[in-house]
Scaffold this motif. Sequence first.
Motif, PDB file in Angstrom:
ATOM      1  N   THR A  99      -3.980  21.034  17.011  1.00  0.00           N
ATOM      2  CA  THR A  99      -5.362  21.407  17.340  1.00  0.00           C
ATOM      3  C   THR A  99      -6.386  20.520  16.629  1.00  0.00           C
ATOM      4  O   THR A  99      -7.430  20.206  17.199  1.00  0.00           O
ATOM      5  N   VAL A 125       6.116  31.191   7.433  1.00  0.00           N
ATOM      6  CA  VAL A 125       6.993  32.317   7.788  1.00  0.00           C
ATOM      7  C   VAL A 125       8.398  31.775   7.979  1.00  0.00           C
ATOM      8  O   VAL A 125       8.597  30.778   8.666  1.00  0.00           O
ATOM      9  N   THR A 138      -6.536  16.889  18.581  1.00  0.00           N
ATOM     10  CA  THR A 138      -6.631  16.858  20.035  1.00  0.00           C
ATOM     11  C   THR A 138      -7.796  15.961  20.492  1.00  0.00           C
ATOM     12  O   THR A 138      -8.551  15.455  19.657  1.00  0.00           O
ATOM     13  N   THR A 139      -7.940  15.793  21.823  1.00  0.00           N
ATOM     14  CA  THR A 139      -9.154  15.125  22.327  1.00  0.00           C
ATOM     15  C   THR A 139     -10.247  16.155  22.620  1.00  0.00           C
ATOM     16  O   THR A 139     -11.384  15.787  22.856  1.00  0.00           O
ATOM     17  N   LYS A 166     -10.958  18.328  25.146  1.00  0.00           N
ATOM     18  CA  LYS A 166     -11.586  18.553  26.446  1.00  0.00           C
ATOM     19  C   LYS A 166     -11.170  19.948  26.884  1.00  0.00           C
ATOM     20  O   LYS A 166      -9.985  20.300  26.777  1.00  0.00           O
ATOM     21  N   THR A 201      -4.435  28.550  19.363  1.00  0.00           N
ATOM     22  CA  THR A 201      -3.812  29.718  19.998  1.00  0.00           C
ATOM     23  C   THR A 201      -3.858  30.913  19.055  1.00  0.00           C
ATOM     24  O   THR A 201      -4.284  32.006  19.446  1.00  0.00           O
ATOM     25  N   GLU A 229      -0.457  31.016   8.177  1.00  0.00           N
ATOM     26  CA  GLU A 229      -0.413  29.594   8.531  1.00  0.00           C
ATOM     27  C   GLU A 229       0.335  28.844   7.432  1.00  0.00           C
ATOM     28  O   GLU A 229       0.016  28.976   6.261  1.00  0.00           O
ATOM     29  N   ARG A 230       1.308  28.029   7.826  1.00  0.00           N
ATOM     30  CA  ARG A 230       2.120  27.339   6.808  1.00  0.00           C
ATOM     31  C   ARG A 230       1.356  26.208   6.117  1.00  0.00           C
ATOM     32  O   ARG A 230       1.676  25.807   5.014  1.00  0.00           O
TER      33      ARG A 230
HETATM   34  C1  LIG Z   1      -3.654  13.664  21.376  1.00  0.00           C
HETATM   35  C2  LIG Z   1      -3.727  15.021  22.052  1.00  0.00           C
HETATM   36  C3  LIG Z   1      -4.785  15.277  22.876  1.00  0.00           C
HETATM   37  C4  LIG Z   1      -4.894  16.509  23.492  1.00  0.00           C
HETATM   38  N1  LIG Z   1      -5.997  16.747  24.261  1.00  0.00           N
HETATM   39  C5  LIG Z   1      -6.174  17.960  24.779  1.00  0.00           C
HETATM   40  C6  LIG Z   1      -7.375  18.262  25.470  1.00  0.00           C
HETATM   41  O1  LIG Z   1      -8.231  17.390  25.614  1.00  0.00           O
HETATM   42  N2  LIG Z   1      -7.546  19.507  25.951  1.00  0.00           N
HETATM   43  C7  LIG Z   1      -6.575  20.490  25.775  1.00  0.00           C
HETATM   44  O2  LIG Z   1      -6.782  21.631  26.220  1.00  0.00           O
HETATM   45  N3  LIG Z   1      -5.438  20.233  25.129  1.00  0.00           N
HETATM   46  C8  LIG Z   1      -5.231  18.997  24.621  1.00  0.00           C
HETATM   47  N4  LIG Z   1      -4.088  18.730  23.926  1.00  0.00           N
HETATM   48  C9  LIG Z   1      -3.136  19.808  23.736  1.00  0.00           C
HETATM   49  C10 LIG Z   1      -3.694  20.798  22.715  1.00  0.00           C
HETATM   50  O3  LIG Z   1      -4.318  20.098  21.670  1.00  0.00           O
HETATM   51  C11 LIG Z   1      -2.575  21.646  22.136  1.00  0.00           C
HETATM   52  O4  LIG Z   1      -1.834  22.193  23.194  1.00  0.00           O
HETATM   53  C12 LIG Z   1      -3.123  22.769  21.268  1.00  0.00           C
HETATM   54  O5  LIG Z   1      -3.980  22.265  20.256  1.00  0.00           O
HETATM   55  C13 LIG Z   1      -1.970  23.522  20.648  1.00  0.00           C
HETATM   56  O6  LIG Z   1      -2.524  24.522  19.857  1.00  0.00           O
HETATM   57  P1  LIG Z   1      -1.569  25.576  19.159  1.00  0.00           P
HETATM   58  O7  LIG Z   1      -2.425  26.508  18.390  1.00  0.00           O
HETATM   59  O8  LIG Z   1      -0.656  26.161  20.178  1.00  0.00           O
HETATM   60  O9  LIG Z   1      -0.638  24.674  18.214  1.00  0.00           O
HETATM   61  P2  LIG Z   1      -0.996  23.977  16.806  1.00  0.00           P
HETATM   62  O10 LIG Z   1      -2.378  23.477  16.748  1.00  0.00           O
HETATM   63  O11 LIG Z   1       0.114  23.019  16.539  1.00  0.00           O
HETATM   64  O12 LIG Z   1      -0.892  25.201  15.817  1.00  0.00           O
HETATM   65  C14 LIG Z   1       0.356  25.771  15.475  1.00  0.00           C
HETATM   66  C15 LIG Z   1       0.266  26.137  14.014  1.00  0.00           C
HETATM   67  O13 LIG Z   1       1.443  26.854  13.643  1.00  0.00           O
HETATM   68  C16 LIG Z   1       1.734  26.529  12.282  1.00  0.00           C
HETATM   69  N5  LIG Z   1       3.122  26.866  12.013  1.00  0.00           N
HETATM   70  C17 LIG Z   1       4.247  26.284  12.497  1.00  0.00           C
HETATM   71  N6  LIG Z   1       5.346  26.878  11.993  1.00  0.00           N
HETATM   72  C18 LIG Z   1       4.910  27.875  11.166  1.00  0.00           C
HETATM   73  C19 LIG Z   1       5.566  28.835  10.345  1.00  0.00           C
HETATM   74  N7  LIG Z   1       6.890  28.895  10.284  1.00  0.00           N
HETATM   75  N8  LIG Z   1       4.803  29.702   9.629  1.00  0.00           N
HETATM   76  C20 LIG Z   1       3.442  29.658   9.683  1.00  0.00           C
HETATM   77  N9  LIG Z   1       2.775  28.744  10.435  1.00  0.00           N
HETATM   78  C21 LIG Z   1       3.495  27.871  11.176  1.00  0.00           C
HETATM   79  C22 LIG Z   1       1.441  25.013  12.226  1.00  0.00           C
HETATM   80  O14 LIG Z   1       1.241  24.566  10.893  1.00  0.00           O
HETATM   81  C23 LIG Z   1       0.192  24.906  13.087  1.00  0.00           C
HETATM   82  O15 LIG Z   1      -0.999  24.967  12.327  1.00  0.00           O
HETATM   83  C24 LIG Z   1      -3.926  17.501  23.308  1.00  0.00           C
HETATM   84  C25 LIG Z   1      -2.834  17.241  22.479  1.00  0.00           C
HETATM   85  C26 LIG Z   1      -2.724  16.012  21.872  1.00  0.00           C
HETATM   86  C27 LIG Z   1      -1.538  15.751  21.003  1.00  0.00           C
END
Ligand SMILES: Cc1cc2nc3c(=O)[nH]c(=O)nc-3n(C[C@H](O)[C@H](O)[C@H](O)COP(=O)(O)OP(=O)(O)OC[C@H]3O[C@@H](n4cnc5c(N)ncnc54)[C@H](O)[C@@H]3O)c2cc1C
Length: 354
Positions: free
Chosen positions: A63, A200, A66-67, A69, A35, A54-55
């Motif tokens: 991320t 943060v 994940t799988t 897809k 995201t 990024e912490r």
């Molecule tokens: C097993 C599994 C399979 C999945 N398969 C799929 C799929 O096939 N297709 C799909 O679309 N989705 C899938 N999902 C969901 C998808 O992977 C997640 O919704 C997505 O990766 C989330 O991304 P994000 O960037 O929002 O969160 P994250 O990847 O969790 O990133 C958030 C980041 O914020 C950082 N952070 C947190 N707090 C702080 C702070 N205070 N200061 C600085 N940094 C901070 C964290 O360290 C982290 O790196 C799956 C999830 C799982 C668990």
Amino acid sequence: MESIWKKTVKNILEEQKQLKKEYKADVCIIGGGITGISSAYYLGRAGLKTVILERDKLANRTTGNTTAKITSQHGLFYKYLTENYGKDFAKKYYNANQEAIKNIDQIIKQENIECDFKYQDAYVFTQTAKEVKNIKDEVQAVKSFGGEAEFVEKIEPKLENIQGAIKFPNQAEFNPRKYLKGLANVILENGGEIYEDSRVHVIKKDVNGYRIYTDEGYVMAKYVIIATNYPIINVPGFYFIKMYQETSYAIAVETTEKLFEGMYINAEEPRVSLRTAKYGDKELLIVAGNDHRVGAKIDLKNAYGYLENIAKNMYSDSKVLYKWNTQDSITLDKIPYIRRIFKFNEGCICSNRI
Ligand SMILES: Cc1cc2nc3c(=O)[nH]c(=O)nc-3n(C[C@H](O)[C@H](O)[C@H](O)COP(=O)(O)OP(=O)(O)OC[C@H]3O[C@@H](n4cnc5c(N)ncnc54)[C@H](O)[C@@H]3O)c2cc1C
């Protein structure tokens, strides 16, 4: 225990640095998962000066586990959406997700990113006769707003007792860490900054926007995007009562047998998600799922054992190469929260996921 994506890409950034000073940007993005990195990419391309804080390391949390897809098929979801939010809302949700697949494809071509992106059909299948009606209803719900879906009786993977499946054509799969490494390079080329190991802990409003503090520095920015999966500001949104965490497990398996085409997930519990993935010159099977709420008492051996048995039943010579698990945030209404974090906080946007 490391995911196949982390095995293939050790570090997203060649040079890692921590925020140790003051830095000024148009937009500060907190969180370097898909995201945060995608937001920084789009805003940087639009000419804004962006910084990611990024912490941990980029794409190392949900991320990176994940799988991967890329699909508008999120289980049996559109009957629920049309019944609870109406056809127009369901159509918008579907179209936004379909558009995301095309956008990712376009970005990959435009930025020349090698990330094993491949169009694949996606299926939700069932092995129980009573679930067939739900699958047929789902096909009708998708068709009711002009979406593309069909009922099929057979699927390729060698699973017993298949009763039927819903097929979404032309969805996609990729290696998320290869893709995000490509995006991170473009962000840096466009003058953006990325700081890792920079947690943060405070966001303060000031006359020019916001001050975002880490342990050793701070960023001044007009806009802030909180892309931390679970929002780091909990009040007044009260997200802790609107979201819960789930743990999921995954294994990557080697076999000498020929693997299937397509991506699959079952309709019932426990959840099983299947896809294949390129790994060097090999093609591996990924089996994921068996989710449960974080905190539930679980025996890790059984959690993985369940997935290993599925792989063994499909391919008797299957050998597990990698295992991993991770947490994800689930919203109570099943729809991602992406919005201004609260109406008095002009310029501060929050997302729990893409
Ligand atoms: C097993 C599994 C399979 C999945 N398969 C799929 C799929 O096939 N297709 C799909 O679309 N989705 C899938 N999902 C969901 C998808 O992977 C997640 O919704 C997505 O990766 C989330 O991304 P994000 O960037 O929002 O969160 P994250 O990847 O969790 O990133 C958030 C980041 O914020 C950082 N952070 C947190 N707090 C702080 C702070 N205070 N200061 C600085 N940094 C901070 C964290 O360290 C982290 O790196 C799956 C999830 C799982 C668990």
